[in-house]
Write a protein that holds these residues in place. Structure first.
Motif, PDB file in Angstrom:
ATOM      1  N   LEU A  86     144.400  -7.652 129.718  1.00 24.29           N
ATOM      2  CA  LEU A  86     143.382  -7.649 128.665  1.00 24.29           C
ATOM      3  C   LEU A  86     142.447  -6.470 128.923  1.00 24.29           C
ATOM      4  N   PRO A  87     142.624  -5.340 128.224  1.00 28.08           N
ATOM      5  CA  PRO A  87     141.737  -4.190 128.441  1.00 28.08           C
ATOM      6  C   PRO A  87     140.318  -4.508 127.973  1.00 28.08           C
ATOM      7  N   ASP A 145     136.570  -2.892 127.185  1.00 29.27           N
ATOM      8  CA  ASP A 145     135.783  -1.681 126.954  1.00 29.27           C
ATOM      9  C   ASP A 145     134.346  -1.977 127.361  1.00 29.27           C
ATOM     10  N   TYR A 196     150.210  -7.909 126.675  1.00 31.81           N
ATOM     11  CA  TYR A 196     148.808  -7.501 126.580  1.00 31.81           C
ATOM     12  C   TYR A 196     148.090  -8.284 125.486  1.00 31.81           C
ATOM     13  N   TYR A 255     144.705  -7.752 122.802  1.00 32.67           N
ATOM     14  CA  TYR A 255     143.598  -6.973 122.247  1.00 32.67           C
ATOM     15  C   TYR A 255     142.854  -7.852 121.244  1.00 32.67           C
ATOM     16  N   THR A 260     140.513  -8.170 117.711  1.00 34.83           N
ATOM     17  CA  THR A 260     140.180  -7.488 116.464  1.00 34.83           C
ATOM     18  C   THR A 260     138.713  -7.080 116.503  1.00 34.83           C
ATOM     19  N   SER A 261     138.319  -6.221 115.570  1.00 32.32           N
ATOM     20  CA  SER A 261     136.949  -5.685 115.578  1.00 32.32           C
ATOM     21  C   SER A 261     135.893  -6.733 115.283  1.00 32.32           C
ATOM     22  N   ALA A 311     141.819 -12.799 119.163  1.00 31.59           N
ATOM     23  CA  ALA A 311     142.729 -12.245 120.157  1.00 31.59           C
ATOM     24  C   ALA A 311     144.123 -12.084 119.555  1.00 31.59           C
ATOM     25  N   THR A 348     139.624   2.120 126.630  1.00 26.15           N
ATOM     26  CA  THR A 348     140.470   0.974 126.955  1.00 26.15           C
ATOM     27  C   THR A 348     140.440  -0.103 125.876  1.00 26.15           C
ATOM     28  N   GLY A 349     139.374  -0.148 125.070  1.00 28.67           N
ATOM     29  CA  GLY A 349     139.256  -1.187 124.060  1.00 28.67           C
ATOM     30  C   GLY A 349     140.034  -0.912 122.787  1.00 28.67           C
ATOM     31  N   PHE A 350     140.711   0.230 122.685  1.00 29.17           N
ATOM     32  CA  PHE A 350     141.451   0.611 121.485  1.00 29.17           C
ATOM     33  C   PHE A 350     142.936   0.617 121.833  1.00 29.17           C
ATOM     34  N   ASP A 351     143.755  -0.115 121.065  1.00 29.80           N
ATOM     35  CA  ASP A 351     145.163  -0.272 121.440  1.00 29.80           C
ATOM     36  C   ASP A 351     145.963   1.027 121.406  1.00 29.80           C
TER      37      ASP A 351
END
Length: 226
Positions: free
Chosen positions: A14-15, A17, A97, A99, A101-102, A110, A143-146
């Motif tokens: 889980l990156p 940011d 992984y 990520y 969503t905004s 998630a 890191t927070g952007f796929d």
């Protein structure tokens, strides 16, 4: 290195940011049930302590996670210190992984990425643009952007090189970024349109970007006049 280690251990990464608000980072850790978090020491201290305005007694991860610091690999759990060459342990449908969503339309959600999805994109890009061994790829996404996954895994998949700026400020300064791309002989660049506008200036000459072959844009609308 941490992402590779996690994948070799058959785990999901889980990156995080660190530019995001502390409360949101803590919620991401809590919602995904994350147990091992890898930090630089100063970042970890900021996450746990926060500021007086950010204190929230309902979020307490200090005693619920195992924190590992980049400069102290001895603290890594045993599964992450070992690796295997047995390809039978990895499957296309493996989750690898997560990520978020905004959250612009509500609560961030998630999204789990699978092995086969990432591999499909990597192989498509390598074949489409004929990316080969020793190709030099810039790693500019946070890191927070796929899109970070392209920067990392495309060059690694073919035996290329990941070029990482020495500091974040470089991507904010036109001349510094252009100079860094030239000096590092970057051949492939993934970026957002706003960053492309930064380096696509009238001051460019035939002596710039002698090694750059491809610029792939994503993340926002691309206008023809750019």
């Amino acid at each position: 290195a941490v992402m590779i280690g996690i994948l070799r251990a058959g785990c999901v990464f889980l990156p995080l940011d660190t530019a995001l608000p502390r409360r949101r980072l803590l919620n991401m850790i809590k919602l995904t049930g994350t147990r091992h978090v890898f930090f630089e020491k100063d970042t970890y201290r900021q996450l746990l302590e926060g500021s007086s305005e950010e204190k929230d007694s309902s979020i307490d991860i200090e005693n619920k996670i195992f924190a590992h610091f980049f400069e102290d690999i001895s603290t890594l759990p045993e599964p992450l210190l070992s690796s295997t060459d047995d390809e039978s342990l990895y499957h296309p449908e493996d989750s690898i992984y997560i990520y978020f969503t905004s959250g612009t339309s509500g609560t961030p959600k998630a999204v789990i990425g699978k092995n086969i999805s990432l591999l499909h994109f990597i192989e498509w890009e390598i074949e489409t643009f004929r990316i080969k061994t020793k190709t030099r790829v810039a790693q500019l996404f946070t890191t927070g952007f796929d899109a970070l996954l392209r920067d990392v895994f495309v060059p690694l998949y073919v035996g290329g090189t990941i070029c990482i700026p020495p500091n974040k400020e470089i991507v904010l300064k036109e001349n510094d970024l252009i100079q860094w791309l030239d000096e590092n002989q970057v051949q492939l660049l993934h970026c957002v349109p706003s960053l492309f506008r930064l380096i696509n200036t009238k001051g460019l000459s035939a002596n710039h970007f002698l090694h750059l072959k491809y610029i792939l844009l994503s993340g926002a609308v691309v206008y023809p006049n750019e």
